[in-house]
Design a protein around this motif. Sequence first.
Motif, PDB file in Angstrom:
ATOM      1  N   GLY A  65       0.826  -1.198   0.000  1.00 22.05           N
ATOM      2  CA  GLY A  65       0.000   0.000   0.000  1.00 22.05           C
ATOM      3  C   GLY A  65       0.857   1.242   0.000  1.00 22.05           C
ATOM      4  N   LEU A  66       0.275   2.302  -0.452  1.00 22.04           N
ATOM      5  CA  LEU A  66       0.943   3.606  -0.438  1.00 22.04           C
ATOM      6  C   LEU A  66       0.118   4.548   0.406  1.00 22.04           C
ATOM      7  N   LYS A  67       0.791   5.353   1.189  1.00 18.60           N
ATOM      8  CA  LYS A  67       0.086   6.356   1.970  1.00 18.60           C
ATOM      9  C   LYS A  67       0.916   7.630   1.946  1.00 18.60           C
ATOM     10  N   PRO A  68       0.247   8.761   2.025  1.00 20.64           N
ATOM     11  CA  PRO A  68       0.987  10.021   1.971  1.00 20.64           C
ATOM     12  C   PRO A  68       1.858  10.188   3.217  1.00 20.64           C
ATOM     13  N   LYS A  69       2.998  10.816   3.030  1.00 22.79           N
ATOM     14  CA  LYS A  69       3.871  11.110   4.155  1.00 22.79           C
ATOM     15  C   LYS A  69       3.216  12.182   5.016  1.00 22.79           C
ATOM     16  N   LYS A  70       3.409  12.038   6.312  1.00 26.15           N
ATOM     17  CA  LYS A  70       2.891  13.043   7.223  1.00 26.15           C
ATOM     18  C   LYS A  70       3.869  14.204   7.283  1.00 26.15           C
ATOM     19  N   LYS A  71       3.325  15.389   7.237  1.00 27.27           N
ATOM     20  CA  LYS A  71       4.158  16.572   7.384  1.00 27.27           C
ATOM     21  C   LYS A  71       4.472  16.755   8.865  1.00 27.27           C
ATOM     22  N   ALA A  72       5.709  17.072   9.159  1.00 29.53           N
ATOM     23  CA  ALA A  72       6.121  17.251  10.550  1.00 29.53           C
ATOM     24  C   ALA A  72       5.343  18.402  11.185  1.00 29.53           C
ATOM     25  N   ASP A  73       4.829  18.153  12.354  1.00 27.40           N
ATOM     26  CA  ASP A  73       4.070  19.134  13.112  1.00 27.40           C
ATOM     27  C   ASP A  73       5.026  19.770  14.118  1.00 27.40           C
ATOM     28  N   LYS A  74       5.200  21.078  14.022  1.00 29.84           N
ATOM     29  CA  LYS A  74       6.135  21.774  14.909  1.00 29.84           C
ATOM     30  C   LYS A  74       5.790  21.544  16.373  1.00 29.84           C
ATOM     31  N   ASN A  75       4.518  21.533  16.723  1.00 31.58           N
ATOM     32  CA  ASN A  75       4.123  21.290  18.106  1.00 31.58           C
ATOM     33  C   ASN A  75       4.547  19.899  18.563  1.00 31.58           C
ATOM     34  N   LEU A  76       4.384  18.921  17.697  1.00 29.47           N
ATOM     35  CA  LEU A  76       4.793  17.555  18.022  1.00 29.47           C
ATOM     36  C   LEU A  76       6.306  17.489  18.222  1.00 29.47           C
ATOM     37  N   ILE A  77       7.047  18.115  17.337  1.00 27.05           N
ATOM     38  CA  ILE A  77       8.512  18.101  17.440  1.00 27.05           C
ATOM     39  C   ILE A  77       8.955  18.768  18.742  1.00 27.05           C
ATOM     40  N   ASP A  78       8.382  19.924  19.046  1.00 32.43           N
ATOM     41  CA  ASP A  78       8.719  20.614  20.294  1.00 32.43           C
ATOM     42  C   ASP A  78       8.385  19.750  21.510  1.00 32.43           C
ATOM     43  N   TYR A  79       7.236  19.101  21.461  1.00 33.55           N
ATOM     44  CA  TYR A  79       6.811  18.258  22.571  1.00 33.55           C
ATOM     45  C   TYR A  79       7.774  17.080  22.766  1.00 33.55           C
ATOM     46  N   VAL A  80       8.113  16.397  21.677  1.00 36.35           N
ATOM     47  CA  VAL A  80       9.021  15.248  21.766  1.00 36.35           C
ATOM     48  C   VAL A  80      10.378  15.682  22.316  1.00 36.35           C
ATOM     49  N   MET A  81      10.880  16.801  21.846  1.00 34.76           N
ATOM     50  CA  MET A  81      12.172  17.291  22.343  1.00 34.76           C
ATOM     51  C   MET A  81      12.104  17.596  23.843  1.00 34.76           C
ATOM     52  N   THR A  82      11.023  18.218  24.285  1.00 33.68           N
ATOM     53  CA  THR A  82      10.868  18.537  25.706  1.00 33.68           C
ATOM     54  C   THR A  82      10.782  17.263  26.540  1.00 33.68           C
ATOM     55  N   VAL A  83      10.052  16.278  26.046  1.00 36.79           N
ATOM     56  CA  VAL A  83       9.938  15.005  26.772  1.00 36.79           C
ATOM     57  C   VAL A  83      11.304  14.321  26.857  1.00 36.79           C
ATOM     58  N   ILE A  84      12.074  14.365  25.777  1.00 35.93           N
ATOM     59  CA  ILE A  84      13.418  13.764  25.802  1.00 35.93           C
ATOM     60  C   ILE A  84      14.276  14.440  26.874  1.00 35.93           C
ATOM     61  N   ILE A  85      14.202  15.747  26.948  1.00 33.10           N
ATOM     62  CA  ILE A  85      14.975  16.492  27.959  1.00 33.10           C
ATOM     63  C   ILE A  85      14.535  16.090  29.367  1.00 33.10           C
TER      64      ILE A  85
END
Length: 142
Positions: A65-85
């Motif tokens: 199957g083919l599915k469209p790539k998800k565009k990176a969500d800035k809020n998600l990226i910021d959240y993941v980085m904060t959780v990693i910290i």
Amino acid sequence: MNTNLQKIGELLSQYRKSKGLTQEEVGAMIGVQKAMVSKVENGLCVNFNTINRLAEALGVEPVVGLKPKKKADKNLIDYVMTVIIEFARRHGLTIREASNYIGRFKGIDFLVEFYDVEHTLSFNDCVDDLTVVCQNYGGTLK
């Protein structure tokens, strides 16, 4: 290694094992050496012809199957980085060590998949959840 090819290989391995077959037996069924079956199951050296032949021998149908790539969500990226910290602080790791650990033990996948719920929790609760998820995938931090 391409994780999608690895997933295909893992699925083929699971079906082979569920049928009680060895890699050598499956290889003989499709005319390849055990080493080729091993490569396919590990996501290496895979082509559609080999996948189809292995699937046929195992009595399954591969579905592509083919599915469209998800565009990176800035809020998600910021959240993941904060959780990693926060995770690094809690477990006495460097940010790099925490990032590597979380990535290796499926924590990033968890944060992305369950972002809609996890971002509503406190960072403490999120780090607790993340610690459990990583432990479930083989991580050994306390």
